[in-house]
Design an enzyme around this catalytic site. Structure first.
Site, PDB file in Angstrom:
ATOM      1  N   HIS A 169      30.026 -61.141 -19.732  1.00 30.27           N
ATOM      2  CA  HIS A 169      29.550 -62.436 -19.241  1.00 30.27           C
ATOM      3  C   HIS A 169      28.036 -62.422 -19.097  1.00 30.27           C
ATOM      4  CE1 HIS A 169      31.042 -59.321 -16.845  1.00 30.27           C
ATOM      5  NE2 HIS A 169      29.962 -59.494 -16.155  1.00 30.27           N
ATOM      6  N   CYS A 170      27.378 -61.371 -19.589  1.00 28.86           N
ATOM      7  CA  CYS A 170      25.913 -61.315 -19.494  1.00 28.86           C
ATOM      8  C   CYS A 170      25.296 -61.365 -20.888  1.00 28.86           C
ATOM      9  CB  CYS A 170      25.478 -60.018 -18.798  1.00 28.86           C
ATOM     10  SG  CYS A 170      26.197 -59.773 -17.191  1.00 28.86           S
TER      11      CYS A 170
END
Ligand code: SAJ
Length: 443
Positions: free
Chosen positions: A269-270
């Site tokens: 999610h980064c």
């Protein structure tokens, strides 16, 4: 007990952390552990709230799982707790949608809750990763809607999180932080708040935009460098050069080289998400980030590249992928964690199923989604793709009935595998040497 009584008597300042996930929960524990604040946790997930109130960590985080045994965090779903908080820290997800466009819904929803309970003197801190401009252009107008003024009646601060899930060395206490705000005094006050419970350096930067940009730049840097080695791997596959060995050799340069490693794709999610926030915002302001887009396309192409290696390797063994039993080792996006967000393994699984393979998935960290045992795969599958370098996979030695392995994280013992007459293919290494030693060159 005394601390508790003292705390009540000292009338400690109150902090509310909004979003009790892998960023917010360790942060709430760290603040509570300092015993300098009354700490509340606000989350929409009732189950998560109940777990925390029973001193159970809602996330896999070694330090937080320890901390929660000895600290008090009042977890709640009630927004009015914000009214009596001095500091409010927002740690909610900043995902992308189906079209890979930024989705600020969770941030806006948290900010709306704050706006409904906004008080003079509030210090509002956003930790969620966002592109430059979000604080001043998306958040501030909501907070100022009812007449209170940012930088005067309340402070708006950005202190991007740097949590690295599963990292045994770096945690919320010792990772340096950057912090920027609407005003110099407000930034200093928020920096002193962080310094009161962290061991790490807290660096004050000159503005919200600089603070927002630091985290995005850190993660885009990583995505572009991974894309570089992923493209190199595809080139070296054609050239028959082991890119893994080349990168390791280049890493002994004591300066100006930072190793990244090719693989079956970039998840999480980064790194897989943050570039789209900058691409979109720059585009809105008249700049086209070509390099960032190319890097995203290269990394997004790696799951297909990995499946193609398996298909070509099976072809060289005169095995059709349709109906073939194929093992997929790993579903999560990175080693030794159970997070499948944006995981390349999910793309690989989808393409294998579309090709008609009979796919067995094994992932000890996501076993609800991947129930097969390692032995089931080794005994029943003709082909295997390793998509995640979990510790349980990297030392596998006896591959039993497997005929071809595609090592999506270049983490397996190539010579051991080839000594068993199995075709080994890595990402930029291995080159599908047949048992006869001949290289399958259409890959
Ligand atoms: N990956 C590669 N090659 C590499 C490194 C990673 O293919 O050389 C892949 C991984 O397999 C994974 C994805 O990229 O699928 C992301 O891996 P990651 O190690 O970057 O892990 P993340 O997504 O948890 O990134 C976090 C980030 N931390 C924060 O955003 C606070 C990132 O900034 C860190 O650089 C990263 O951890 C880290 O260094 O471990």
């Amino acid at each position: 007990m005394l601390n508790k009584i003292m705390g009540k008597m000292k009338n400690l300042p109150t902090v509310t952390v909004i979003g009790l996930g892998y960023v917010g929960f360790p942060l709430a524990c760290a603040i509570a552990k300092s015993k300098k604040y009354e700490v509340y946790g606000l989350d929409t997930d009732e189950k998560r709230v109940n777990k925390i109130n029973k001193r159970i960590s809602p996330v896999e985080d070694e330090q937080a799982e320890k901390d929660i045994q000895n600290v008090t965090i009042h977890a709640t779903t009630e927004e009015n707790v914000l009214r009596r908080s001095k500091f409010i820290v927002v740690c909610v997800p900043t995902p992308i949608n189906e079209e890979r466009k930024p989705d600020l819904t969770p941030v806006i929803s948290a900010v709306e809750s704050i706006a409904k309970n906004l008080q003079k003197g509030h210090v509002i801190i956003l930790e969620s990763t966002v592109n430059p401009g979000v604080c001043e252009e998306d958040i501030l107008p909501i907070l100022e809607r009812d007449g209170l003024k940012g930088g005067v009646d309340f402070e708006l601060i950005h202190c991007p999180d740097r949590i690295d899930p599963g990292n045994p060395k770096w945690n919320v206490y010792n990772i340096n932080r950057n912090i920027g705000g609407l005003t110099k005094n407000g930034t200093y006050e928020a920096a002193e708040f962080y310094r009161s419970f962290l061991k790490a350096e807290v660096n004050e930067v000159s503005s919200l935009k600089v603070a927002e940009s630091t985290k995005i730049v850190e993660n885009v840097f990583r995505d572009v460098n991974i894309a570089f080695v992923n493209e190199l791997a595809q080139s070296f596959d054609k050239l028959g050069i082991d890119v893994h060995e080349v990168i390791k050799a280049a890493s002994n340069k004591p300066f100006a080289f930072m190793p990244h490693y090719p693989g079956c794709g970039v998840g999480g999610h980064c790194i897989a998400v943050d570039p789209y926030y900058l691409i979109e915002y720059a585009e809105k302001n008249g700049f086209n980030h070509q390099l960032l887009k190319v890097a995203r396309n290269v990394n997004n192409s790696m799951p297909h590249y990995t499946v193609k290696k398996l298909v070509d390797g099976l072809k060289s063994l005169v095995i059709n992928i349709r109906g073939a039993k194929i093992g997929l080792l790993g579903l999560s996006y990175k080693a030794n964690v159970g997070d499948m967000r944006e995981s390349p393994a999910l793309e690989i699984k989808k393409e294998l199923l579309e090709l008609g393979a009979d796919v067995l998935c094994c992932d000890p960290y996501c076993n609800g989604h991947a129930p097969a045992r390692i032995k089931d795969i080794l005994e029943n599958c003709v082909g295997v793709i390793l998509a995640t370098n979990h510790r349980q996979f990297i030392d596998l030695k006896d591959w039993k009935n497997v005929k071809i392995i595609v090592d999506g994280r270049n983490c397996l013992d190539m010579s051991n595998i080839e000594s068993q007459g199995i075709v080994y293919n890595g990402i930029g290494r291995g080159f599908s040497k047949l048992p006869t030693g001949e290289i399958v060159n259409e890959i």
